[in-house]
Design an enzyme around this catalytic site. Sequence first.
Site, PDB file in Angstrom:
ATOM      1  N   CYS A  93     -42.267  25.971  12.037  1.00 32.43           N
ATOM      2  CA  CYS A  93     -42.459  25.325  13.343  1.00 32.43           C
ATOM      3  C   CYS A  93     -41.998  26.200  14.502  1.00 32.43           C
ATOM      4  CB  CYS A  93     -41.741  23.984  13.367  1.00 32.43           C
ATOM      5  SG  CYS A  93     -42.251  22.948  11.999  1.00 32.43           S
ATOM      6  N   HIS A 132     -41.048  21.795  20.331  1.00 28.35           N
ATOM      7  CA  HIS A 132     -41.827  21.545  19.120  1.00 28.35           C
ATOM      8  C   HIS A 132     -41.879  20.033  18.906  1.00 28.35           C
ATOM      9  CE1 HIS A 132     -43.106  21.215  15.082  1.00 28.35           C
ATOM     10  NE2 HIS A 132     -41.910  20.970  14.596  1.00 28.35           N
ATOM     11  N   ASN A 163     -46.369  15.955  13.846  1.00 26.16           N
ATOM     12  CA  ASN A 163     -45.794  17.311  13.817  1.00 26.16           C
ATOM     13  C   ASN A 163     -46.825  18.275  13.222  1.00 26.16           C
ATOM     14  OD1 ASN A 163     -44.456  19.638  13.034  1.00 26.16           O
ATOM     15  ND2 ASN A 163     -42.621  18.586  12.332  1.00 26.16           N
TER      16      ASN A 163
HETATM   17  O1  UT7 Z   1     -40.852  20.436  12.012  1.00 22.56           O
HETATM   18  C1  UT7 Z   1     -39.633  20.593  11.403  1.00 22.56           C
HETATM   19  C2  UT7 Z   1     -38.619  19.806  12.022  1.00 22.56           C
HETATM   20  N1  UT7 Z   1     -38.487  18.521  11.338  1.00 22.56           N
HETATM   21  C3  UT7 Z   1     -37.805  17.586  11.933  1.00 22.56           C
HETATM   22  O2  UT7 Z   1     -37.380  17.786  13.044  1.00 22.56           O
HETATM   23  C4  UT7 Z   1     -37.529  16.296  11.222  1.00 22.56           C
HETATM   24  C5  UT7 Z   1     -36.159  15.812  11.635  1.00 22.56           C
HETATM   25  N2  UT7 Z   1     -35.804  14.515  11.055  1.00 22.56           N
HETATM   26  C6  UT7 Z   1     -36.360  13.379  11.471  1.00 22.56           C
HETATM   27  O3  UT7 Z   1     -37.222  13.359  12.316  1.00 22.56           O
HETATM   28  C7  UT7 Z   1     -35.826  12.086  10.897  1.00 22.56           C
HETATM   29  O4  UT7 Z   1     -34.686  12.363  10.098  1.00 22.56           O
HETATM   30  C8  UT7 Z   1     -36.855  11.310  10.015  1.00 22.56           C
HETATM   31  C9  UT7 Z   1     -37.945  10.721  10.907  1.00 22.56           C
HETATM   32  C10 UT7 Z   1     -37.464  12.218   8.991  1.00 22.56           C
HETATM   33  C11 UT7 Z   1     -36.174  10.148   9.325  1.00 22.56           C
HETATM   34  O5  UT7 Z   1     -35.583   9.283  10.283  1.00 22.56           O
HETATM   35  P1  UT7 Z   1     -34.081   8.791  10.081  1.00 22.56           P
HETATM   36  O6  UT7 Z   1     -33.775   7.888  11.193  1.00 22.56           O
HETATM   37  O7  UT7 Z   1     -33.222  10.011   9.923  1.00 22.56           O
HETATM   38  O8  UT7 Z   1     -34.192   7.963   8.763  1.00 22.56           O
HETATM   39  P2  UT7 Z   1     -33.354   8.125   7.407  1.00 22.56           P
HETATM   40  O9  UT7 Z   1     -33.839   9.276   6.617  1.00 22.56           O
HETATM   41  O10 UT7 Z   1     -31.894   8.040   7.725  1.00 22.56           O
HETATM   42  O11 UT7 Z   1     -33.722   6.796   6.660  1.00 22.56           O
HETATM   43  C12 UT7 Z   1     -33.272   5.511   7.146  1.00 22.56           C
HETATM   44  C13 UT7 Z   1     -33.820   4.449   6.213  1.00 22.56           C
HETATM   45  C14 UT7 Z   1     -33.561   4.736   4.743  1.00 22.56           C
HETATM   46  O12 UT7 Z   1     -33.356   3.488   4.103  1.00 22.56           O
HETATM   47  P3  UT7 Z   1     -31.868   3.029   3.699  1.00 22.56           P
HETATM   48  O13 UT7 Z   1     -31.349   4.093   2.779  1.00 22.56           O
HETATM   49  O14 UT7 Z   1     -31.109   2.965   4.986  1.00 22.56           O
HETATM   50  O15 UT7 Z   1     -32.084   1.713   3.040  1.00 22.56           O
HETATM   51  C15 UT7 Z   1     -34.863   5.318   4.262  1.00 22.56           C
HETATM   52  O16 UT7 Z   1     -35.094   5.083   2.888  1.00 22.56           O
HETATM   53  O17 UT7 Z   1     -35.239   4.384   6.369  1.00 22.56           O
HETATM   54  C16 UT7 Z   1     -35.865   4.544   5.083  1.00 22.56           C
HETATM   55  N3  UT7 Z   1     -37.104   5.254   5.298  1.00 22.56           N
HETATM   56  C17 UT7 Z   1     -38.242   4.632   5.585  1.00 22.56           C
HETATM   57  N4  UT7 Z   1     -38.552   3.334   5.737  1.00 22.56           N
HETATM   58  C18 UT7 Z   1     -39.815   3.025   6.058  1.00 22.56           C
HETATM   59  C19 UT7 Z   1     -37.308   6.607   5.275  1.00 22.56           C
HETATM   60  N5  UT7 Z   1     -38.596   6.855   5.552  1.00 22.56           N
HETATM   61  C20 UT7 Z   1     -39.202   5.660   5.747  1.00 22.56           C
HETATM   62  C21 UT7 Z   1     -40.501   5.279   6.068  1.00 22.56           C
HETATM   63  N6  UT7 Z   1     -40.781   3.960   6.220  1.00 22.56           N
HETATM   64  N7  UT7 Z   1     -41.504   6.171   6.252  1.00 22.56           N
END
Ligand code: UT7
Length: 335
Positions: A117, A260, A290
């Site tokens: 990226c 980005h 993205n």
């Molecule tokens: O281009 C390269 C750069 N990449 C990035 O910048 C990505 C950076 N990271 C992010 O954008 C975020 O971390 C994500 C969007 C990927 C994830 O968001 P988050 O707020 O960090 O969510 P999380 O991983 O902490 O997950 C929170 C909850 C979890 O459930 P529990 O364990 O709290 O019960 C996940 O299992 O949300 C759940 N979860 C989902 N639920 C519904 C994770 N993905 C999903 C989903 N739909 N797609």
Amino acid sequence: MKSSITQGVKLLATGSAVPNLCISNQVISNIVNTSDEWIFSRTGIKERRILSNNNSLIDIASIASLKALEKTNLNAIDIDLIILATSTPNDLFGSASQLQAKLGANNAVAFDITAACSGFIIAMVTAAQFIQNGNYSNVLVVGADVLSKWTDWSDRRTCILFGDGAGAAILQSSSLISNNILGFHLNTNGQKFNQLNIHYELDKHQENVFMSSMQGKFNVITMNGKEVYKFAVSKVPQSIQHCLDSLNLSVDQIDWLLLHQANARILNAVASRLMIPKKKVISNLEKYGNTSAASIPLALDEAIQDYKINHGDLIVLSGFGAGLTWGTIILKWQV
Ligand code: UT7
């Protein structure tokens, strides 16, 4: 690092292209256990474009390039150098040569840059070096990726994020006074390479013992979302501040923040850390998700097309992602 600069770099024009197939959050929620509400509230993404059928990375990269070229008085044959930033090439030996052939840019040397990226930022800085030292006059820089080919469509933590696209910029040698790339700052932290990557793995199912010890294949995207998020919101503002300081510019002098397009929450957090008002943040994340190396040139091209960015505006471009790699360019847009 300083070098002998004899020429300025003028950004002549931009272009972009996305595939026609549009996949909404609703469609994704039929594939994995997620919802439009979760995706939009956590990422700002509503839909993304996916490359399908027989179309390739080179098709969208060449459309973006031609759109940029059409806005200049150059022909493909006038291009001296093509740099294609992509992590999803058609060919592991590089795809830039295919782009050169498709455009008929027969006088250009062409090569790929792999920096996920941050690829477009690194490619622009690389192009600028070739121009500033007087070696090349007309350079085509393309950021294009088709991460859909490497996405694990059963992993809801990643498959909601990515889309395919391409963006192009034509740079030309100019006098130092009309230089548009005012400064840059690049970084890599290879210690954290495994926070976001596409591993190469030996094929454990290969029956031939000799072959299984040396041949394998690339896996799908794996990402530690939380760690990448924390990295982005801490390192990107530092990179931007460093770059501004080196040019004796203040945050107030910046007209546009173009990061980005990874996550709307990252865009807002970086802007808020730098105390840049939301109205100065450029975002098209909602429509495309993205798109990796394509995200910055795609958003830049749209903002120029929409007359959002005006003559004389200062734009901070900042990329971040796998590597981990991040980098900033301060750009002045002059028509
Ligand atoms: O281009 C390269 C750069 N990449 C990035 O910048 C990505 C950076 N990271 C992010 O954008 C975020 O971390 C994500 C969007 C990927 C994830 O968001 P988050 O707020 O960090 O969510 P999380 O991983 O902490 O997950 C929170 C909850 C979890 O459930 P529990 O364990 O709290 O019960 C996940 O299992 O949300 C759940 N979860 C989902 N639920 C519904 C994770 N993905 C999903 C989903 N739909 N797609």
